[in-house]
Design an enzyme around this catalytic site. Sequence first.
Site, PDB file in Angstrom:
ATOM      1  N   ASP A 207       0.859  -1.190   0.000  1.00 43.09           N
ATOM      2  CA  ASP A 207       0.000   0.000   0.000  1.00 43.09           C
ATOM      3  C   ASP A 207       0.891   1.234   0.000  1.00 43.09           C
ATOM      4  OD1 ASP A 207      -2.453   1.368   0.042  1.00 43.09           O
ATOM      5  OD2 ASP A 207      -2.449   1.515   2.218  1.00 43.09           O
ATOM      6  N   ASN A 212       2.039   6.844   3.177  1.00 45.15           N
ATOM      7  CA  ASN A 212       2.608   5.734   3.944  1.00 45.15           C
ATOM      8  C   ASN A 212       4.132   5.724   3.947  1.00 45.15           C
ATOM      9  OD1 ASN A 212       0.411   4.498   5.106  1.00 45.15           O
ATOM     10  ND2 ASN A 212       0.013   3.153   3.366  1.00 45.15           N
ATOM     11  N   ASP A 225       5.052   1.180   9.064  1.00 43.01           N
ATOM     12  CA  ASP A 225       3.958   0.222   9.137  1.00 43.01           C
ATOM     13  C   ASP A 225       3.923  -0.623   7.866  1.00 43.01           C
ATOM     14  OD1 ASP A 225       1.315  -0.393  10.738  1.00 43.01           O
ATOM     15  OD2 ASP A 225       0.753  -0.329   8.629  1.00 43.01           O
TER      16      ASP A 225
END
Length: 332
Positions: A207, A212, A225
């Site tokens: 993702d 991110n 993450d």
Amino acid sequence: MTDTTAGFGLLTPELMLDALEHAGLRPDGRLLQLNSYENRVLLAHLEDGTAVVAKFYRPGRWTDAQILEEHAFARALAAAEVPVVAPLTLTTDGAVGTLGHFQGQRFAVTPRQGGRAPELEDPEVLRWIGRFLARMHDVGQAEPFHARLAWNSAAPARDARDWLRAQDTLPPELSANWHDAAARCIDAIDAAFDSLPDRRSLRLHGDCHPGNILWTPDRGPHFVDLDDAAQGPAVQDLWMLLSGDPDAARIQRDALLDGYESVREFDWRELRLVEALRTQRMIHHSAWLARRWDDPAFPLAFPWFGTPNYWSDQVVKLREQLEAMQSAAERF
């Protein structure tokens, strides 16, 4: 709709503090909730003056096996000195590992690591990100995921479409049009993947959009993450970093791949998969929102979802994606 929030109602600040103490940490009582739609993520200050980030997993989202694969990947990246914040080892109920359990909740703890969004208009930043992703993919190819989602066919889009149909989610006047467009898109996605039968599949971030990736002047890009880590083609971690404007996207792509190929070879044929992956993400995202609609945070954050206008717009976009996938098949 499926309620994936069951158990979150019991997740009080007191329970989270008790969970951390149960895992051998000593919080001083200060908790700060961080942005996360999927899980409950908090900054917890400890009595020794340090702070950690605690992530309490949404019930029903991942199996233990899927979470542990994510954790093992993060630790393998950290061991290879790829900048990623890996989970700490915890001891809960006599068991030692990265996934903690406490009163029906599952959680992980990582060191605190700050940063800001990268400046994707800067070609040098993109080259650095390209090198970073190539290093991650070098680790990712060492062994496959077995339990996590795979972006290697239209299966995720097909599963999302089937779930939406079973839940009878769409407005009756738009259901037939959306399902027709989705079915045609799914066929086109499968055709795109079938056109590259010898493509490589590896462990990915999964993702990798600009929100991110965090950037610090000394470390450059890093991940905090890997919640959506998946198996799939390398291009899955590249296409979301590119602008929607064709000319700007081409310049960004070339800089990104210039950095990538200074570390690792990229299979340029995978560019024909970009529109298929984009289409699959659209269908998957609609089901993701619908599955979480019983969580009070979602109607507040996405008030436009589920309206006739939303689904009508999705029909138009899926039809546009059919043309984009056909164009990609002709270009590459």
